[in-house]
Write a protein that holds these residues in place. Structure first.
Motif, PDB file in Angstrom:
ATOM      1  N   TYR A   1       0.594  -0.779   0.098  1.00  0.00           N
ATOM      2  CA  TYR A   1      -0.413  -0.348  -0.166  1.00  0.00           C
ATOM      3  C   TYR A   1       0.743   1.237  -0.237  1.00  0.00           C
ATOM      4  N   SER A   2       0.309   2.665  -0.974  1.00  0.00           N
ATOM      5  CA  SER A   2       1.009   2.972  -0.658  1.00  0.00           C
ATOM      6  C   SER A   2       0.946   4.539   0.798  1.00  0.00           C
ATOM      7  N   LYS A   3       1.073   5.583   1.547  1.00  0.00           N
ATOM      8  CA  LYS A   3       1.341   6.214   1.958  1.00  0.00           C
ATOM      9  C   LYS A   3      -0.566   6.838   2.109  1.00  0.00           C
ATOM     10  N   GLU A   4      -0.578   7.477   0.812  1.00  0.00           N
ATOM     11  CA  GLU A   4      -1.961   7.493   0.566  1.00  0.00           C
ATOM     12  C   GLU A   4      -3.326   6.769   0.243  1.00  0.00           C
ATOM     13  N   THR A   5      -2.958   5.213   0.056  1.00  0.00           N
ATOM     14  CA  THR A   5      -3.847   4.532  -0.168  1.00  0.00           C
ATOM     15  C   THR A   5      -4.547   4.508   1.575  1.00  0.00           C
ATOM     16  N   ILE A   6      -3.368   4.304   1.935  1.00  0.00           N
ATOM     17  CA  ILE A   6      -3.231   4.202   3.452  1.00  0.00           C
ATOM     18  C   ILE A   6      -3.964   4.941   4.618  1.00  0.00           C
ATOM     19  N   ALA A   7      -3.468   6.494   4.214  1.00  0.00           N
ATOM     20  CA  ALA A   7      -4.897   7.293   4.667  1.00  0.00           C
ATOM     21  C   ALA A   7      -6.173   7.182   4.253  1.00  0.00           C
ATOM     22  N   GLN A   8      -6.165   6.969   2.797  1.00  0.00           N
ATOM     23  CA  GLN A   8      -7.614   7.262   2.216  1.00  0.00           C
ATOM     24  C   GLN A   8      -8.670   5.504   3.418  1.00  0.00           C
ATOM     25  N   ILE A   9      -7.708   4.318   3.754  1.00  0.00           N
ATOM     26  CA  ILE A   9      -8.782   3.276   4.855  1.00  0.00           C
ATOM     27  C   ILE A   9      -8.232   4.266   6.340  1.00  0.00           C
TER      28      ILE A   9
ATOM     29  N   LEU B   1      -5.656  -3.727   6.815  1.00  0.00           N
ATOM     30  CA  LEU B   1      -4.771  -4.092   5.782  1.00  0.00           C
ATOM     31  C   LEU B   1      -4.281  -5.618   5.631  1.00  0.00           C
ATOM     32  N   HIS B   2      -3.275  -6.048   6.204  1.00  0.00           N
ATOM     33  CA  HIS B   2      -2.873  -7.152   5.578  1.00  0.00           C
ATOM     34  C   HIS B   2      -3.591  -8.962   5.710  1.00  0.00           C
ATOM     35  N   TYR B   3      -4.106  -8.762   6.648  1.00  0.00           N
ATOM     36  CA  TYR B   3      -5.079  -9.656   6.876  1.00  0.00           C
ATOM     37  C   TYR B   3      -6.337  -9.514   6.259  1.00  0.00           C
ATOM     38  N   GLN B   4      -7.049  -8.722   5.121  1.00  0.00           N
ATOM     39  CA  GLN B   4      -8.381  -8.665   5.070  1.00  0.00           C
ATOM     40  C   GLN B   4      -9.433  -9.690   5.853  1.00  0.00           C
ATOM     41  N   TRP B   5      -9.526  -8.815   7.291  1.00  0.00           N
ATOM     42  CA  TRP B   5     -10.299  -9.419   8.586  1.00  0.00           C
ATOM     43  C   TRP B   5     -11.820  -9.859   7.626  1.00  0.00           C
TER      44      TRP B   5
ATOM     45  N   ASN C   1       9.924  -5.914   7.296  1.00  0.00           N
ATOM     46  CA  ASN C   1       9.742  -4.207   6.822  1.00  0.00           C
ATOM     47  C   ASN C   1       8.903  -3.695   6.462  1.00  0.00           C
ATOM     48  N   ARG C   2       8.362  -3.842   4.776  1.00  0.00           N
ATOM     49  CA  ARG C   2       7.702  -3.178   4.754  1.00  0.00           C
ATOM     50  C   ARG C   2       6.200  -3.646   5.032  1.00  0.00           C
ATOM     51  N   ILE C   3       5.882  -4.385   5.578  1.00  0.00           N
ATOM     52  CA  ILE C   3       4.315  -4.660   6.136  1.00  0.00           C
ATOM     53  C   ILE C   3       4.513  -3.949   7.575  1.00  0.00           C
ATOM     54  N   GLU C   4       5.150  -3.749   8.510  1.00  0.00           N
ATOM     55  CA  GLU C   4       5.357  -3.617   9.389  1.00  0.00           C
ATOM     56  C   GLU C   4       6.084  -1.845   9.829  1.00  0.00           C
ATOM     57  N   TYR C   5       6.490  -0.964   8.699  1.00  0.00           N
ATOM     58  CA  TYR C   5       6.189   0.194   7.678  1.00  0.00           C
ATOM     59  C   TYR C   5       4.368   0.111   7.465  1.00  0.00           C
TER      60      TYR C   5
ATOM     61  N   ALA D   1       2.129  -1.183   8.919  1.00  0.00           N
ATOM     62  CA  ALA D   1       1.066  -0.644  10.001  1.00  0.00           C
ATOM     63  C   ALA D   1       1.831  -0.165  11.040  1.00  0.00           C
ATOM     64  N   ASN D   2       2.809   1.388  10.648  1.00  0.00           N
ATOM     65  CA  ASN D   2       2.723   1.889  11.422  1.00  0.00           C
ATOM     66  C   ASN D   2       2.614   3.388  11.313  1.00  0.00           C
ATOM     67  N   TYR D   3       2.380   3.105   9.600  1.00  0.00           N
ATOM     68  CA  TYR D   3       1.936   4.403   8.663  1.00  0.00           C
ATOM     69  C   TYR D   3       0.074   4.232   9.206  1.00  0.00           C
ATOM     70  N   PHE D   4      -0.577   3.285   8.952  1.00  0.00           N
ATOM     71  CA  PHE D   4      -1.964   3.175  10.123  1.00  0.00           C
ATOM     72  C   PHE D   4      -2.155   3.472  11.073  1.00  0.00           C
ATOM     73  N   SER D   5      -1.331   3.181  12.167  1.00  0.00           N
ATOM     74  CA  SER D   5      -1.198   3.856  13.004  1.00  0.00           C
ATOM     75  C   SER D   5      -1.229   5.161  13.637  1.00  0.00           C
ATOM     76  N   ALA D   6      -0.529   5.731  12.997  1.00  0.00           N
ATOM     77  CA  ALA D   6      -0.067   6.949  12.895  1.00  0.00           C
ATOM     78  C   ALA D   6      -0.710   7.910  12.056  1.00  0.00           C
ATOM     79  N   PHE D   7      -1.433   7.340  11.383  1.00  0.00           N
ATOM     80  CA  PHE D   7      -2.251   8.800  10.440  1.00  0.00           C
ATOM     81  C   PHE D   7      -3.759   8.236  11.427  1.00  0.00           C
ATOM     82  N   PHE D   8      -4.486   7.132  12.072  1.00  0.00           N
ATOM     83  CA  PHE D   8      -4.862   6.394  12.720  1.00  0.00           C
ATOM     84  C   PHE D   8      -5.268   7.356  14.380  1.00  0.00           C
ATOM     85  N   LEU D   9      -4.311   7.337  14.596  1.00  0.00           N
ATOM     86  CA  LEU D   9      -4.212   8.504  15.666  1.00  0.00           C
ATOM     87  C   LEU D   9      -4.034   9.648  15.801  1.00  0.00           C
ATOM     88  N   MET D  10      -3.171  10.521  14.546  1.00  0.00           N
ATOM     89  CA  MET D  10      -2.649  11.342  14.585  1.00  0.00           C
ATOM     90  C   MET D  10      -3.164  11.821  13.408  1.00  0.00           C
ATOM     91  N   PRO D  11      -3.793  12.292  12.740  1.00  0.00           N
ATOM     92  CA  PRO D  11      -4.946  12.571  11.140  1.00  0.00           C
ATOM     93  C   PRO D  11      -3.838  14.232  11.093  1.00  0.00           C
TER      94      PRO D  11
END
Length: 190
Positions: free
Chosen positions: A3-11, A100-104, A127-131, A133-143
């Motif tokens: 996922y790109s950062k932009e896509t993660i932000a949209q999600i 993002l990764h498990y499609q729950w 590292n890619r999936i960890e990055y 998840a970190n972006y998801f967390s940052a965007f989720f908690l600190m839009p």
């Protein structure tokens, strides 16, 4: 799938809206955001664990699927003594893996992805999936829009050191000082 950062932000925007639609009294569209409540709303449960720091690849948080017949869909484990702002980031990080990764949402895909993620983490590019998840967390908690608005408001009221700015924002968003410092740097504010 990467996922790109932009896509993660949209999600993340869609996650915020779906949580708000689910329970607007618990999930206001303004920070601070409660990652623990979000995990529960998405069908997860949280357990405390003792971290084995002697292991070669210890992890702070972990997510695993639960059996299809279980009332809950997944479990997030975090250290029992996690510092509360760090805990919020870790929980949001693990929620990022789920979204993002498990499609729950699709049980068959969930089980397939859980197996593939385990292989991916061992063999390819953990590292890619960890990055992500970190972006998801940052965007989720600190839009970004909230951070920029708060920075403008705070700096309009008084000039202050970057350390004091970080402290005020970290407290408001219920994240660690380091997480806020990194987020402000990512946004080009520091």
């Amino acid at each position: 799938m990467y996922y790109s950062k932009e896509t993660i932000a949209q999600i993340v925007d869609r996650v915020h809206l779906s949580l708000h639609d689910f329970d607007s009294s618990t999930f206001d569209l303004n920070p601070p955001f409660n990652a623990e409540a979000a995990i529960i709303a998405f069908g997860g449960q949280i357990t405390a664990k003792h971290t084995d720091f002697t292991a070669l690849n210890y992890s702070i948080g972990e997510v695993r699927p639960l059996q299809p017949y279980s009332e809950k869909r997944f479990e997030v484990s975090i250290p029992f003594d996690e510092y509360p702002p760090r805990k919020n980031f870790t929980l949001a990080h693990e929620l990022g893996h789920v979204i993002l990764h498990y499609q729950w949402a699709d049980q068959n895909q969930w089980e397939k992805n859980c197996r593939e993620i385990e292989v991916l983490q061992r063999n390819l590019s953990p590292n890619r999936i960890e990055y992500e998840a970190n972006y998801f967390s940052a965007f989720f908690l600190m839009p970004e829009n909230h951070i920029r608005s708060d920075v403008s408001r705070i700096l309009a009221d008084a000039s202050m050191s970057s350390n004091l700015l970080i402290e005020q924002l970290a407290e408001k968003y219920n994240v660690s000082l380091k997480a806020m410092e990194i987020r402000l740097s990512q946004l080009g504010i520091l």
